[in-house]
Design a protein around this motif. Sequence first.
Motif, PDB file in Angstrom:
ATOM      1  N   THR A 111       0.847  -1.185   0.000  1.00 14.12           N
ATOM      2  CA  THR A 111       0.000   0.000   0.000  1.00 14.12           C
ATOM      3  C   THR A 111       0.888   1.243   0.000  1.00 14.12           C
ATOM      4  OG1 THR A 111      -0.082   0.151   2.405  1.00 14.12           O
ATOM      5  CG2 THR A 111      -1.787  -1.203   1.332  1.00 14.12           C
ATOM      6  N   LEU A 112       0.303   2.387  -0.230  1.00 11.02           N
ATOM      7  CA  LEU A 112       1.089   3.621  -0.226  1.00 11.02           C
ATOM      8  C   LEU A 112       1.703   3.914   1.133  1.00 11.02           C
ATOM      9  CD1 LEU A 112      -1.041   5.995  -2.468  1.00 11.02           C
ATOM     10  CD2 LEU A 112       1.003   4.680  -3.078  1.00 11.02           C
ATOM     11  N   ASP A 113       1.117   3.402   2.206  1.00 16.25           N
ATOM     12  CA  ASP A 113       1.718   3.603   3.519  1.00 16.25           C
ATOM     13  C   ASP A 113       2.618   2.439   3.930  1.00 16.25           C
ATOM     14  OD1 ASP A 113      -0.584   2.017   3.810  1.00 16.25           O
ATOM     15  OD2 ASP A 113      -1.151   2.902   5.725  1.00 16.25           O
ATOM     16  N   GLY A 114       3.018   1.603   2.963  1.00 18.52           N
ATOM     17  CA  GLY A 114       4.040   0.581   3.193  1.00 18.52           C
ATOM     18  C   GLY A 114       3.574  -0.744   3.738  1.00 18.52           C
ATOM     19  N   VAL A 157      19.167  -8.675   0.545  1.00 16.83           N
ATOM     20  CA  VAL A 157      18.236  -8.296  -0.518  1.00 16.83           C
ATOM     21  C   VAL A 157      18.937  -7.382  -1.523  1.00 16.83           C
ATOM     22  CG1 VAL A 157      16.035  -7.200  -1.079  1.00 16.83           C
ATOM     23  CG2 VAL A 157      16.271  -8.504   1.060  1.00 16.83           C
ATOM     24  N   ASP A 158      18.882  -7.765  -2.801  1.00 22.04           N
ATOM     25  CA  ASP A 158      19.468  -6.958  -3.877  1.00 22.04           C
ATOM     26  C   ASP A 158      18.448  -6.055  -4.548  1.00 22.04           C
ATOM     27  OD1 ASP A 158      22.204  -8.065  -3.944  1.00 22.04           O
ATOM     28  OD2 ASP A 158      21.169  -9.922  -4.490  1.00 22.04           O
ATOM     29  N   GLU A 159      17.181  -6.508  -4.598  1.00 27.00           N
ATOM     30  CA  GLU A 159      16.186  -5.769  -5.379  1.00 27.00           C
ATOM     31  C   GLU A 159      14.797  -5.993  -4.791  1.00 27.00           C
ATOM     32  OE1 GLU A 159      16.664  -6.007  -9.744  1.00 27.00           O
ATOM     33  OE2 GLU A 159      14.580  -6.666  -9.784  1.00 27.00           O
ATOM     34  N   TYR A 160      13.988  -4.945  -4.837  1.00 29.45           N
ATOM     35  CA  TYR A 160      12.573  -5.022  -4.474  1.00 29.45           C
ATOM     36  C   TYR A 160      11.753  -4.713  -5.718  1.00 29.45           C
ATOM     37  CZ  TYR A 160      14.001  -4.731   0.427  1.00 29.45           C
ATOM     38  OH  TYR A 160      14.578  -4.963   1.655  1.00 29.45           O
ATOM     39  N   ARG A 161      10.777  -5.558  -6.003  1.00 31.53           N
ATOM     40  CA  ARG A 161       9.786  -5.290  -7.044  1.00 31.53           C
ATOM     41  C   ARG A 161       8.451  -5.142  -6.327  1.00 31.53           C
ATOM     42  NH1 ARG A 161      11.458  -8.826 -12.387  1.00 31.53           N
ATOM     43  NH2 ARG A 161      13.671  -8.262 -12.291  1.00 31.53           N
ATOM     44  N   LEU A 162       7.966  -3.912  -6.295  1.00 33.04           N
ATOM     45  CA  LEU A 162       6.793  -3.594  -5.495  1.00 33.04           C
ATOM     46  C   LEU A 162       5.633  -3.176  -6.383  1.00 33.04           C
ATOM     47  CD1 LEU A 162       8.671  -1.435  -2.834  1.00 33.04           C
ATOM     48  CD2 LEU A 162       8.214  -3.904  -2.782  1.00 33.04           C
ATOM     49  N   ILE A 163       4.496  -3.781  -6.165  1.00 39.94           N
ATOM     50  CA  ILE A 163       3.286  -3.329  -6.837  1.00 39.94           C
ATOM     51  C   ILE A 163       2.495  -2.532  -5.807  1.00 39.94           C
ATOM     52  CG2 ILE A 163       1.116  -3.991  -7.918  1.00 39.94           C
ATOM     53  CD1 ILE A 163       2.588  -6.115  -9.400  1.00 39.94           C
ATOM     54  N   ALA A 164       2.498  -1.220  -6.017  1.00 46.27           N
ATOM     55  CA  ALA A 164       1.868  -0.297  -5.072  1.00 46.27           C
ATOM     56  C   ALA A 164       0.441   0.007  -5.502  1.00 46.27           C
ATOM     57  CB  ALA A 164       2.683   0.987  -4.988  1.00 46.27           C
ATOM     58  N   PHE A 165      -0.478  -0.251  -4.594  1.00 42.47           N
ATOM     59  CA  PHE A 165      -1.885   0.042  -4.834  1.00 42.47           C
ATOM     60  C   PHE A 165      -2.213   1.421  -4.266  1.00 42.47           C
ATOM     61  CE2 PHE A 165      -1.688  -4.443  -5.443  1.00 42.47           C
ATOM     62  CZ  PHE A 165      -2.631  -4.689  -6.431  1.00 42.47           C
ATOM     63  N   PRO A 166      -3.076   2.166  -4.929  1.00 42.71           N
ATOM     64  CA  PRO A 166      -3.349   3.544  -4.536  1.00 42.71           C
ATOM     65  C   PRO A 166      -4.313   3.643  -3.347  1.00 42.71           C
ATOM     66  CG  PRO A 166      -4.612   3.014  -6.490  1.00 42.71           C
ATOM     67  CD  PRO A 166      -3.745   1.812  -6.193  1.00 42.71           C
TER      68      PRO A 166
END
Length: 187
Positions: A11-14, A139-148
């Motif tokens: 989420t937008l607040d993490g 951790v080398d990389e984060y792939r984040l799908i952020a919902f509004p």
Amino acid sequence: MGRLIVVQYITLDGVVEDPDGSDGTPFGGWAMRFGPEGVAGDKFRLGDMLETGVLLFGRRTWDHFAELWPPRDTPFAQAMNRAEKAVATSRPLPAAAWTNSRAIAGPLTDWVAATIATRDVVVIGSGSVVGELQASDLVDEYRLIAFPLAVAAGRRLFPDPQQLELVSSEMVGPASLTVHRTRTTTG
């Protein structure tokens, strides 16, 4: 050399906890409010990593996915079901629950360090596993799908401040996929 990649709905607040509502939290199911197009298919752009890498799960996430994925028959589901899967658990895995799954022998951080020496490891969900790997700076990389949306409750991906390098950002259905590196690379 491989990378350790963490993929999360956020989420937008993490908050990363209970995106599908399966944990029954009062705020859960937030990713599902946007319909199936928000979570369907290869939204994290894993592509060939499903063939060449290893998917890493904590036991609770693996148990949940072992119920969801085997009966699905989309091209992405077929790739998920074929992928090699490792599970951080002290309990035996049911033999036929989800193909190509095995429990990790030995300490998690040792297994990850040995595996990323030759191939990518992708952690899906699995908050306790991610926390241990973050604490060990693996951790080398984060792939984040952020919902509004902001849910103002639940476990957050980053309990402490983090400096990340933004690599890319794109719309994926009703959300956005952002890729972040934990270390600036030169090249």
